[in-house]
Write an enzyme that holds these catalytic residues in place. Sequence first.
Site, PDB file in Angstrom:
ATOM      1  N   CYS A  84       0.757  -1.076  -0.076  1.00 11.29           N
ATOM      2  CA  CYS A  84      -0.002   0.016  -0.045  1.00 11.29           C
ATOM      3  C   CYS A  84       0.903   1.382   0.004  1.00 11.29           C
ATOM      4  O   CYS A  84       2.057   1.124   0.491  1.00 11.29           O
ATOM      5  CB  CYS A  84      -0.918   0.002   1.362  1.00 11.29           C
ATOM      6  SG  CYS A  84      -1.741  -1.358   1.343  1.00 11.29           S
ATOM      7  N   THR A  85       0.483   2.322  -0.483  1.00  8.38           N
ATOM      8  CA  THR A  85       1.129   3.706  -0.516  1.00  8.38           C
ATOM      9  C   THR A  85      -0.191   4.573   0.003  1.00  8.38           C
ATOM     10  O   THR A  85      -1.143   4.722  -0.466  1.00  8.38           O
ATOM     11  CB  THR A  85       1.508   4.021  -1.652  1.00  8.38           C
ATOM     12  OG1 THR A  85       2.319   3.113  -2.232  1.00  8.38           O
ATOM     13  CG2 THR A  85       2.237   5.418  -1.612  1.00  8.38           C
ATOM     14  N   ARG A  91       8.765   1.692  -3.373  1.00  9.96           N
ATOM     15  CA  ARG A  91       7.929   2.657  -3.809  1.00  9.96           C
ATOM     16  C   ARG A  91       7.990   4.020  -3.141  1.00  9.96           C
ATOM     17  O   ARG A  91       7.617   4.970  -3.555  1.00  9.96           O
ATOM     18  CB  ARG A  91       6.466   1.984  -3.504  1.00  9.96           C
ATOM     19  CG  ARG A  91       6.045   0.960  -4.483  1.00  9.96           C
ATOM     20  CD  ARG A  91       4.849   0.167  -3.919  1.00  9.96           C
ATOM     21  NE  ARG A  91       5.239  -0.875  -2.642  1.00  9.96           N
ATOM     22  CZ  ARG A  91       4.595  -0.945  -1.509  1.00  9.96           C
ATOM     23  NH1 ARG A  91       3.890   0.142  -1.232  1.00  9.96           N
ATOM     24  NH2 ARG A  91       5.197  -1.444  -0.532  1.00  9.96           N
TER      25      ARG A  91
END
Lengths: 121, 253
Positions: free
Chosen positions: B1-2, B191
């Site tokens: 997730c971000t 990320r």
Amino acid sequence: QYVPPYTEECRTNMYPPAGPTYKSTVAWYTIDLDTPPYKRWNQLLSDKKAELAMLNQVIKDLANAFVPSGKLVDLVDKKLPSLIETFPSPFHDELKGIADVSGVPLGEVLLFNIFYEVFTV
Amino acid sequence: CTSVVAEDSAGKLFHARNMDFGLFLGWDVKNHTWVVTEYLRPLVVNLDFQKGNKTVFKSTSFAGYVGMLTGVKPGVFSVTMNERFSLDGGYIGIIEWIIGRRDGMWMSFLMRSVLENATSYDDAKNQLATTKLLAPAYFILGGNKSGQGCVITRSRTTSLDIWEIDAKQSQWYVLETNYDRWKDPFFLDDRRTPAMKCLNQTTQAKISLEKIYDVLSTKPVLNKLTVYTTLMEASEGKLESYIRDCPNPCMPW
């Protein structure tokens, strides 16, 4: 970049969403907290029970691939439901309602709801 | 997730997330997709939780899942949760629960309880930072006025770190993927660096939900695990979600 990690220049003008990275919008449902917990997910689950059953089958297939005897799925179906009463209100009634409306066994509904805790290692 | 919470030059707060789920849960060799991720996408729904015909909070969730992972309490705060991997993980919490030690809370149930009951950003922050949990987690919280944005890094028992927006010190956003901020991300799963690069390129003066959607659409922030993107603004009670896809070439995570 056509080799991993496939980084790219910062995207611009992606909004409003369209094109190959966008699949669809998301439907809205109202959950009425004034209705009894057992019934409040009925409408949503009536609409989505086929999709939930498909996900559930995929997870069972994965579990059976790891434990071909089927004992892991048996454990989830037979032992996990006894845990439901230990869940705080209103969650245990909501989970029972979801299992009944969707037709997915209670242990499997419960497993879906504690996936996060199971997979944090 | 971000997850990202960002503050623009006028003090307005924006909160957005990519929900990534399904790592190692079946790789479809033919289609280059994660099996569980593909089957989760049709289950994504936006929920409007009401009492007395009035909205209490809104959330993006999965049909059949009663806890919350993403939500906004209109006019008050927005919150997302990112997975935090640890050897002292949720399986220990589950074993403790089974043997009768039940003083911890299931993560997604806590999120729902906070969305339902917390009355302010500070109240939500306090509950998310101090409630004992069954599994470690990152809680990303956004408010409705300048400076109200933070990432709470949680172990099962305690808050390890609270990282807050401080626009006066040029810290105009907080960004969380799945790694402690004081450590480098795993080199095969960075990320954080591309997301920060894109946010820095955007600048505080031009930040908006639309620009954050651009950031969350940039590979590898967008990847094969991304199920949906949600954009939220607590002050206006806004929540919009989009089902995502990551065409090849694209990182599996």
